[in-house]
Design a protein around this motif. Structure first.
Motif, PDB file in Angstrom:
ATOM      1  N   ILE A   2       0.858  -1.187   0.000  1.00  0.00           N
ATOM      2  CA  ILE A   2       0.000   0.000   0.000  1.00  0.00           C
ATOM      3  C   ILE A   2       0.892   1.235   0.000  1.00  0.00           C
ATOM      4  N   GLU A  10       4.457  -2.510   3.146  1.00  0.00           N
ATOM      5  CA  GLU A  10       3.663  -3.725   3.187  1.00  0.00           C
ATOM      6  C   GLU A  10       2.823  -3.693   4.454  1.00  0.00           C
ATOM      7  N   PHE A  11       1.541  -3.956   4.287  1.00  0.00           N
ATOM      8  CA  PHE A  11       0.643  -3.948   5.439  1.00  0.00           C
ATOM      9  C   PHE A  11      -0.575  -4.792   5.121  1.00  0.00           C
ATOM     10  N   CYS A  12      -1.025  -5.530   6.100  1.00  0.00           N
ATOM     11  CA  CYS A  12      -2.236  -6.334   5.976  1.00  0.00           C
ATOM     12  C   CYS A  12      -3.066  -6.085   7.232  1.00  0.00           C
ATOM     13  N   GLY A  13      -4.204  -5.446   7.080  1.00  0.00           N
ATOM     14  CA  GLY A  13      -5.054  -5.161   8.228  1.00  0.00           C
ATOM     15  C   GLY A  13      -6.033  -4.053   7.914  1.00  0.00           C
ATOM     16  N   ASN A  14      -6.630  -3.505   8.982  1.00  0.00           N
ATOM     17  CA  ASN A  14      -7.610  -2.438   8.797  1.00  0.00           C
ATOM     18  C   ASN A  14      -6.982  -1.067   9.086  1.00  0.00           C
ATOM     19  N   GLU A  17      -5.711  -0.492  12.735  1.00  0.00           N
ATOM     20  CA  GLU A  17      -4.447  -1.202  12.955  1.00  0.00           C
ATOM     21  C   GLU A  17      -3.281  -0.471  12.297  1.00  0.00           C
ATOM     22  N   LEU A  47     -10.856  -3.079   5.626  1.00  0.00           N
ATOM     23  CA  LEU A  47      -9.600  -3.768   5.355  1.00  0.00           C
ATOM     24  C   LEU A  47      -8.898  -3.129   4.165  1.00  0.00           C
ATOM     25  N   LYS A  49      -6.294  -3.066   1.059  1.00  0.00           N
ATOM     26  CA  LYS A  49      -5.892  -4.081   0.103  1.00  0.00           C
ATOM     27  C   LYS A  49      -4.735  -3.591  -0.749  1.00  0.00           C
ATOM     28  N   ASP A  50      -4.095  -4.524  -1.398  1.00  0.00           N
ATOM     29  CA  ASP A  50      -2.946  -4.237  -2.238  1.00  0.00           C
ATOM     30  C   ASP A  50      -3.287  -3.139  -3.250  1.00  0.00           C
ATOM     31  N   ASP A  52      -3.903   0.068  -2.505  1.00  0.00           N
ATOM     32  CA  ASP A  52      -4.619   1.208  -1.918  1.00  0.00           C
ATOM     33  C   ASP A  52      -3.662   2.361  -1.658  1.00  0.00           C
TER      34      ASP A  52
END
Length: 63
Positions: A2, A10-14, A17, A47, A49-50, A52
């Motif tokens: 993102i 790199e991040f995965c979450g809301n 977070e 959430l 996503k890739d 964003d």
């Protein structure tokens, strides 16, 4: 991957977070995802996503 305020990460979450991982106070932030304002009550369910693009604005008091 993102993009947060023109910095790729790199991040995965809301959104909530993400703010906490960046050591930002959610009480004084506004967040836009891909140019659209996301209301605070949606942050825990939104959430990321890739691809964003997130813009975070922090409000600072002073005079």
């Amino acid at each position: 991957m993102i993009r947060v305020n023109d910095k790729e990460m790199e991040f995965c979450g809301n959104i909530l977070e993400l703010l906490l991982s960046l050591n930002l106070n959610p009480q004084v932030c506004a967040v836009l995802v891909n140019g659209e304002i996301v209301k605070k009550e949606m942050w825990e369910n939104f959430l990321l996503k890739d691809g964003d693009y997130i813009e975070i604005v922090s409000f600072v008091g002073g005079g």
